[in-house]
Write an enzyme that holds these catalytic residues in place. Structure first.
Site, PDB file in Angstrom:
ATOM      1  N   GLU A  64      -4.944   4.344   6.178  1.00  0.00           N
ATOM      2  CA  GLU A  64      -4.914   4.090   4.736  1.00  0.00           C
ATOM      3  C   GLU A  64      -5.676   5.195   4.002  1.00  0.00           C
ATOM      4  OE1 GLU A  64      -6.273   0.515   1.719  1.00  0.00           O
ATOM      5  OE2 GLU A  64      -5.127   0.011   3.516  1.00  0.00           O
ATOM      6  N   ARG A  71       0.822  -1.219   0.000  1.00  0.00           N
ATOM      7  CA  ARG A  71       0.000   0.000   0.000  1.00  0.00           C
ATOM      8  C   ARG A  71       0.858   1.272   0.000  1.00  0.00           C
ATOM      9  NH1 ARG A  71      -2.485  -3.635  -1.216  1.00  0.00           N
ATOM     10  NH2 ARG A  71      -4.493  -4.398  -0.419  1.00  0.00           N
ATOM     11  N   SER A 119     -11.176   0.923   3.227  1.00  0.00           N
ATOM     12  CA  SER A 119     -10.397   0.509   4.393  1.00  0.00           C
ATOM     13  C   SER A 119      -9.798   1.736   5.070  1.00  0.00           C
ATOM     14  CB  SER A 119      -9.280  -0.450   3.974  1.00  0.00           C
ATOM     15  OG  SER A 119      -9.817  -1.656   3.470  1.00  0.00           O
TER      16      SER A 119
END
EC number: 1.3.1.98
Length: 323
Positions: free
Chosen positions: A302, A183, A232
């Site tokens: 995130e 990520r 998320s």
């Protein structure tokens, strides 16, 4: 630069932006863009017509004016004070196309929705893109954060990435130069991604379609996809899942103001109807504090949080932590 005054900024830039073909919108309401439906205005929103328009605009822009790039707003939390300076949002017309250029390769603009990219790959019989069917974002964000799902990451599809820097210079980066990790991309924050060359593999269309259907079924079963959410909220820590830690800390369904950790999937934060960005960020930091107390883990956001706080409504990290 302090405060939000789009009209004044527009006036200041009037000479420098005389040849701009794209759209300039002062005090643009970001709550109409973000999926949370919250947040203050962008001081000046610029939607370039194409790469050359973006390049010319950046070359003429004074160096002291900050620039922030946003996509379709799916994993974005804009603070209630708004975003000072220039917010760039690539137009669908100029940057939202994708074309199969061989049996295995697709050239895609940064503004194409991930779900649409998956459909282009399906039509072309190119496998390896089915996971994008379940990602609620656009290609630019996927390139920046190495978006992934169902065991596949963007880095596995990237051949090269096209970008323009703050000074209006064009760049081409290889997958290795993007510095991908979980990520994350190590590519300079100064770069505005405009598109990419991607590679998959030849695959039967029925097989691809079945994989996409499985992705969609999974999302509908376990994620609150019909809510005002940003996807998320926290990255998965090493060796565990963020939702497990949130649940273990007793935060499933936790509410602050109009913001709630989803009872369905407790790593999803939702606006139940009247939340402010202050509610949402306060909730996130409260959850981080409770997870730290329960597990000793420091969850990392995130969701991208941008802009400035409304005076008197600042949010501290790990708010509510018991010392």
């Amino acid at each position: 630069m302090t405060g939000i005054d789009g009209e004044a900024l527009m006036q200041r830039l009037s000479m420098a932006t005389g040849d701009v073909r794209g759209r300039l919108t002062p005090n643009a309401p970001m709550d109409q863009i973000t999926w949370f439906r919250t947040g203050g205005p962008a001081e000046l929103l610029f939607q370039p017509t194409d790469e050359d328009d973006l390049k010319n605009f950046l070359q003429a822009l004074p160096a002291d004016i900050p620039v922030k790039v946003v996509g379709i707003g799916s994993n974005l939390l804009v603070r209630d004070g708004g975003i000072p300076g220039i917010v760039i949002r690539l137009s669908a017309k100029g940057f939202g196309q994708a074309d199969a250029i061989s049996d295995t390769r697709i050239k895609a603009g940064a503004a194409i929705p991930d779900k649409r990219l998956a459909a282009v790959a399906l039509d072309a019989g190119i496998g390896g893109f089915h996971f994008y069917h379940g990602i609620p974002g656009a290609m630019g964000g996927a390139l920046r954060m190495n978006a992934g799902a169902n065991g596949v990451e963007t880095r596995e599809r990237v051949v090269e990435v096209y970008a323009i820097d703050r000074d209006g210079r064009k760049h081409t980066l290889t997958e290795n130069e993007m510095g991908y990790a979980y990520r994350h991309s190590a590519a300079s924050q100064d770069l505005i991604f405009t598109g990419a060359l991607l590679e998959g593999y030849a695959e039967d269309r029925k097989t691809i379609e079945a994989s996409m259907d499985a992705v969609q079924t999974h999302r509908e079963t376990v994620q609150p996809i019909r809510e005002k959410t940003g996807g998320s909220t926290f990255r998965n820590p090493d060796g565990t899942s963020a939702w497990k830690e949130v649940d273990k800390a007793g935060c499933r369904g936790l509410m602050i103001g109009g913001a709630q950790m989803s009872p369905m999937h407790c790593n999803f934060m939702i606006n139940t109807g009247a939340a402010t960005s202050h509610d949402l960020e306060t909730l996130g930091e409260t959850v981080r504090a409770r997870v730290l107390e329960a597990s000793g883990l420091r969850l990392e956001w995130e969701i991208k949080r941008v802009g400035i706080f409304k005076p008197g409504y600042e949010v501290q990290e790990f708010i509510g932590r018991m010392l």
